[in-house]
Design an enzyme around this catalytic site. Structure first.
Site, PDB file in Angstrom:
ATOM      1  N   GLU A 124     -61.117  13.250  13.898  1.00  0.00           N
ATOM      2  CA  GLU A 124     -59.637  13.450  13.103  1.00  0.00           C
ATOM      3  C   GLU A 124     -58.802  12.642  13.669  1.00  0.00           C
ATOM      4  OE1 GLU A 124     -60.760  17.072  15.040  1.00  0.00           O
ATOM      5  OE2 GLU A 124     -58.852  17.571  15.713  1.00  0.00           O
ATOM      6  N   LYS A 126     -55.416  11.679  15.605  1.00  0.00           N
ATOM      7  CA  LYS A 126     -54.639  12.017  16.806  1.00  0.00           C
ATOM      8  C   LYS A 126     -53.344  12.043  16.503  1.00  0.00           C
ATOM      9  CE  LYS A 126     -54.412  11.749  22.024  1.00  0.00           C
ATOM     10  NZ  LYS A 126     -52.949  11.930  22.051  1.00  0.00           N
ATOM     11  N   ASP A 128     -49.175  12.122  16.753  1.00  0.00           N
ATOM     12  CA  ASP A 128     -48.325  11.625  17.607  1.00  0.00           C
ATOM     13  C   ASP A 128     -47.253  13.032  17.658  1.00  0.00           C
ATOM     14  OD1 ASP A 128     -47.451  10.566  19.901  1.00  0.00           O
ATOM     15  OD2 ASP A 128     -46.747   8.492  18.672  1.00  0.00           O
ATOM     16  N   TYR A 234     -55.872  21.906  15.208  1.00  0.00           N
ATOM     17  CA  TYR A 234     -57.105  21.362  15.511  1.00  0.00           C
ATOM     18  C   TYR A 234     -57.911  21.964  16.759  1.00  0.00           C
ATOM     19  CZ  TYR A 234     -53.619  19.152  18.818  1.00  0.00           C
ATOM     20  OH  TYR A 234     -52.601  18.863  19.905  1.00  0.00           O
ATOM     21  N   LYS A 322     -57.941   5.418  21.014  1.00  0.00           N
ATOM     22  CA  LYS A 322     -56.464   4.901  20.557  1.00  0.00           C
ATOM     23  C   LYS A 322     -56.608   3.751  19.967  1.00  0.00           C
ATOM     24  CE  LYS A 322     -53.587   6.930  22.399  1.00  0.00           C
ATOM     25  NZ  LYS A 322     -53.035   7.474  23.632  1.00  0.00           N
ATOM     26  N   CYS A 427     -35.055  -3.418  53.180  1.00  0.00           N
ATOM     27  CA  CYS A 427     -34.900  -2.524  52.042  1.00  0.00           C
ATOM     28  C   CYS A 427     -33.212  -2.640  51.845  1.00  0.00           C
ATOM     29  CB  CYS A 427     -34.904  -1.201  53.231  1.00  0.00           C
ATOM     30  SG  CYS A 427     -34.387   0.459  52.085  1.00  0.00           S
ATOM     31  N   CYS A 430     -31.332   0.758  53.296  1.00  0.00           N
ATOM     32  CA  CYS A 430     -31.261   1.168  54.814  1.00  0.00           C
ATOM     33  C   CYS A 430     -30.996  -0.109  55.591  1.00  0.00           C
ATOM     34  CB  CYS A 430     -31.920   1.981  55.413  1.00  0.00           C
ATOM     35  SG  CYS A 430     -33.801   1.538  55.654  1.00  0.00           S
ATOM     36  N   CYS A 445     -40.177  -0.062  52.797  1.00  0.00           N
ATOM     37  CA  CYS A 445     -39.159   0.058  53.803  1.00  0.00           C
ATOM     38  C   CYS A 445     -39.762   0.751  55.153  1.00  0.00           C
ATOM     39  CB  CYS A 445     -38.170   0.946  53.057  1.00  0.00           C
ATOM     40  SG  CYS A 445     -36.966   1.472  54.400  1.00  0.00           S
ATOM     41  N   CYS A 451     -34.080   6.296  56.353  1.00  0.00           N
ATOM     42  CA  CYS A 451     -33.736   5.468  55.112  1.00  0.00           C
ATOM     43  C   CYS A 451     -33.287   6.307  54.278  1.00  0.00           C
ATOM     44  CB  CYS A 451     -34.925   4.615  54.604  1.00  0.00           C
ATOM     45  SG  CYS A 451     -34.517   4.138  52.896  1.00  0.00           S
TER      46      CYS A 451
HETATM   47  S1  IVH Z   1     -57.777  18.075  20.895  1.00  0.00           S
HETATM   48  C1  IVH Z   1     -58.723  20.259  25.138  1.00  0.00           C
HETATM   49  N1  IVH Z   1     -56.943  17.013  18.623  1.00  0.00           N
HETATM   50  O1  IVH Z   1     -53.402  14.716  22.176  1.00  0.00           O
HETATM   51  C2  IVH Z   1     -58.336  19.220  24.251  1.00  0.00           C
HETATM   52  N2  IVH Z   1     -55.541  17.046  20.609  1.00  0.00           N
HETATM   53  O2  IVH Z   1     -53.996  13.381  24.532  1.00  0.00           O
HETATM   54  C3  IVH Z   1     -57.683  19.700  23.227  1.00  0.00           C
HETATM   55  N3  IVH Z   1     -53.434  15.802  20.137  1.00  0.00           N
HETATM   56  O3  IVH Z   1     -52.682  17.432  24.524  1.00  0.00           O
HETATM   57  C4  IVH Z   1     -56.816  18.865  22.253  1.00  0.00           C
HETATM   58  N4  IVH Z   1     -54.211  15.196  18.047  1.00  0.00           N
HETATM   59  O4  IVH Z   1     -51.409  17.262  22.038  1.00  0.00           O
HETATM   60  C5  IVH Z   1     -56.752  17.370  20.013  1.00  0.00           C
HETATM   61  N5  IVH Z   1     -56.858  16.168  16.789  1.00  0.00           N
HETATM   62  C6  IVH Z   1     -56.340  16.424  17.952  1.00  0.00           C
HETATM   63  C7  IVH Z   1     -55.027  15.811  18.438  1.00  0.00           C
HETATM   64  C8  IVH Z   1     -54.629  16.375  19.606  1.00  0.00           C
HETATM   65  C9  IVH Z   1     -53.148  15.077  18.882  1.00  0.00           C
HETATM   66  C10 IVH Z   1     -52.670  15.760  21.208  1.00  0.00           C
HETATM   67  C11 IVH Z   1     -52.800  17.040  22.091  1.00  0.00           C
HETATM   68  C12 IVH Z   1     -53.405  16.691  23.343  1.00  0.00           C
HETATM   69  C13 IVH Z   1     -53.082  15.447  23.295  1.00  0.00           C
HETATM   70  C14 IVH Z   1     -54.067  14.636  24.399  1.00  0.00           C
END
Ligand code: IVH
Length: 703
Positions: A124, A126, A128, A234, A322, A427, A430, A445, A451
């Site tokens: 799914e 991720k 942001d 999620y 990513k 430095c 100092c 340093c 310092c």
């Molecule tokens: S699962 C045990 N699913 O990404 C881990 N996280 O980089 C549970 N995030 O802290 C997280 N989309 O804030 C999960 N589909 C998704 C997500 C997701 C965004 C974020 C979340 C997490 C961070 C980790």
């Protein structure tokens, strides 16, 4: 991209130096991002640094630092909100960047579980934004908390109640249910909010994520209510009954309860299916109307998730794949040298502000003098050997989104008179010699506590959230007291004599700018309260190089109390039993042990530590796992285990407070022997160590 030394070409000394540098840079980035909501580098940059750190650690496993960035989630909390301890910690995700990382991920899972059958995953987007944990009791929303440092978050219940996507009541839910997901803002809502901000003469937000974080973390819930926040569910935390047997089923169930779940959630039967879904999501990214920075893969079978469990900050059953980095050109206006707590001279690029992937960047890390000169630590060229000069046009990059870095230099645009950068040999704070040790990429340093920059940074560290966390004594007050002539604070011990010195001088502080009777009383009470301090916070607060929060906690758990810790570290010299005991702690390597013992053996450092501890009552470590029958026991696994792999057995034993050793000695409490056990079983017999079968062991730990 710059050309860092390929990992397989790094020498051990280079690897050590680079890990040390990465730990500092990533810690600073974490603070900027999580505590200040003001990222200084792009997520992609951050991810790239974290990934390189992990890759170096994977090759040089013995060099992994106890304060490794791989083991850290988030950062300390901003003040102003009540705190909520998460019933189940809110963890982070391991990152992947290459397709091959996904095959490795699947292979690691199979080998951990000893599983060769089919293995399904969910995939799914991720999102942001920022994660939020919602607690429902009897179907009613009772609490909402941000992730914070993963263990303790901020109480944002009132704010969360105003988010339309978050149901106030749910039907058909377990009596206790914590739903976790991401708060985010759509592109359209973000643009409209920024227009409103500008009309009101207020500062626009850099990107939708900052806008979402800034809106959720408002002390005035009415402001949050006026901001268009959204939420995708999620994951989950505490549950009084399971939601499903599968990840996919659990998400579907959350959807039937009224939570928004991402429509691009997909069930994949193989790593190839995962990659196909990744490409699809990447293709749709620009059309979604909200920011995503990758695709998250999770093992679908929840029973397998439970067996896989967690590393210190990330689950073994999930990974974030990513999207790649973003780039922009700008002018380098200056190079500043910052002196850190451990004396490191860190060059920072001051840039003409430029937007990179939605974030305005005006600083970038320059790492060290070699990096500026266009070579890596081994002297090999990076950026084709081009050095970096003030006045240059430089290309800045951020991968997914956090610390910007300089990728390239446009020599055609270099001013004719731009001189090469002359890295200071002293430095700047100092004037002490700045020395570069053999194998260290960083110049440091040598002023130590004389310092002022190091002394102030150490004090700031001492009062920081993970350490003494003294209310009313933050970085700003430390700067003030450090320079104060009448009531100076120059060492941590001075903090604890402040009230007595103040009284002796007829309550001077009370009449000073910004201080009244109440604030002085509050400050002194806050200081007084911290005389009683948990051992791990004390050890971390000392600010010894390489001893981060994770290491401090390992040390505290190992030694239990201050006298035991102090005696052992004072006596530890390479070759001594204390040294062997110290370096046998999983997560404590020779680098950390050297740094720690040197600090305790340095007369000036030691005097400062002794003066501090004399003013405190360090609290022994609480051992919540003491109920476990194997807590504190040393166990050796040998032979073939049939019901779990070695890795799973070790992870589980450690989670119950046991130490897992590789060889049998008189100190071993149990040897768990499967078929084919050889010399270790013989050793156990010879030494009279009790031997258990795998079933007996499981019966004992499951009891
Ligand atoms: S699962 C045990 N699913 O990404 C881990 N996280 O980089 C549970 N995030 O802290 C997280 N989309 O804030 C999960 N589909 C998704 C997500 C997701 C965004 C974020 C979340 C997490 C961070 C980790």
């Amino acid at each position: 991209m710059p050309e860092p030394t390929p990992i397989d070409k790094l020498t051990e000394a280079e690897a050590r130096a680079e890990l040390s540098h990465l730990a500092e840079v990533l810690a600073a980035a974490n603070r900027a991002y999580h505590t200040l909501d003001a990222p200084e580098i792009s997520d992609a940059e951050y991810d790239a640094l974290k990934q390189r750190n992990a890759a170096i650690e994977a090759r040089f496993t013995a060099l992994k630092r106890a304060d490794s960035p791989s083991d850290q989630v988030g950062a300390a909390l901003a003040s102003g909100f009540g705190k909520i301890t998460h019933a189940v910690p809110m963890l982070s995700l391991e990152n992947a960047f290459e397709d091959s990382d996904i095959a490795d991920f699947e292979e690691r899972i199979r080998s951990f579980l000893g599983h060769s059958g089919s293995l399904a995953f969910t995939a799914e987007p991720k999102i942001d934004g920022l994660s939020l944990s919602l607690r429902y009791e009897g179907g009613h929303l009772v609490q909402a908390a941000t992730r914070g440092d993963g263990a303790v978050g901020e109480n944002v219940t009132d704010n969360a109640r105003s988010i339309a996507d978050i149901p106030q009541t749910v039907t058909g839910a377990p009596d206790v249910m914590e739903v976790r997901g991401e708060v985010y803002m759509s592109h359209a809502d973000f643009a409209a909010l920024n227009t409103r901000q500008q009309e009101k003469g207020e500062k626009p937000f850099a990107n939708p994520r900052n806008a979402a974080a800034g809106s959720l973390r408002q002390l005035d819930a009415a402001i949050t209510a006026a901001r268009p926040l959204r939420f995708f569910a999620y994951a989950w935390g505490a549950l009084s009954a399971p939601l499903s047997e599968t990840q996919f089923g659990a998400i579907a169930r959350l959807q039937t309860m009224g939570f928004k779940t991402n429509p691009l959630t997909f069930l994949a039967e193989s790593p190839d299916d995962l990659l196909a879904h990744y490409r699809k999501v990447e293709g749709l990214r620009a059309t979604l109307g909200y920011d995503i920075d990758g695709v998250v893969y999770k093992v679908n079978d929840l029973a397998l998730q439970a067996r896989l469990g967690f590393r210190s900050t990330t689950p073994r059953w999930a990974i974030a794949h990513k999207f790649p980095a973003e780039l922009a050109w700008t002018r380098l206006e200056g190079i500043d040298i910052q002196v850190g707590r451990t004396g490191a001279l860190s060059p920072v690029a001051r840039l003409a502000p430029v937007t990179v992937g939605g974030v305005v960047v005006s600083n970038a890390t320059l790492h060290n003098e070699d990096h500026i000169a266009g070579r890596d630590a081994k002297g090999n060229p990076i950026r084709g050997g081009k050095d970096i000069r003030v006045g240059d046009w430089v290309q800045v990059y951020r991968a997914g989104d956090v610390i910007p870095k300089i990728n390239d230099v446009d020599l055609a645009k270099r001013p004719a008179d731009a001189p090469a950068f002359d890295f200071p040999a002293r430095c700047p704070e100092c004037g002490s010699e700045a020395h570069r040790a053999e194998g260290d990429a960083v110049r440091r340093c040598t002023g130590g506590l004389i310092c002022p920059a190091q002394a102030i940074e150490r004090l700031k560290h001492f009062v920081s959230r993970g350490a003494f966390d003294i209310e009313g004594l933050g970085a700003r007050q430390i700067e003030m007291f450090f320079h104060d002539r009448l009531l100076p604070i120059r060492t941590p011990a001075d903090i604890f004599t402040l009230a007595a010195r103040d009284r002796a001088q007829l309550a001077r502080l009370e009449n000073r700018d910004g201080y009244g009777k109440t604030s002085v009383a509050k400050l002194f009470a806050a200081i007084e309260a911290k005389r009683t301090i948990p051992l791990d916070r004390l050890i971390f607060g000392l600010g010894i190089r390489h001893v981060g929060e994770a290491a401090a906690s390992l040390l505290a758990r190992h030694y239990g109390d201050w006298p035991g810790f102090e005696a052992a570290i004072t006596a530890a010299r390479p070759g001594s039993p204390e040294w062997a005991d110290l370096t046998a702690i999983d997560g404590v390597g020779a680098v950390l042990a050297t740094s720690l013992t040197e600090a305790f053996q340095n007369p000036a450092e030691r005097a400062a530590i002794d003066a501090l501890v004399a003013a405190l009552s360090p609290q022994p470590v609480e051992k919540p796992w003491l109920d476990s029958p194997v807590a504190g026991k040393t166990v050796v696994f040998t032979g073939t285990l049939e019901r779990m792999t070695r890795a799973e057995a070790k992870a589980r034993a450690e989670a119950l407070g046991a130490k897992v050793a590789g060889s049998v000695s008189a100190k071993t409490d149990y040897v768990v022997a499967g078929p084919g056990a050889g010399s270790k079983a013989k050793d156990a017999e010879r030494l009279g160590v009790p031997m258990l079968t795998e079933d007996e062991w499981l019966a004992m730990v499951d009891a």
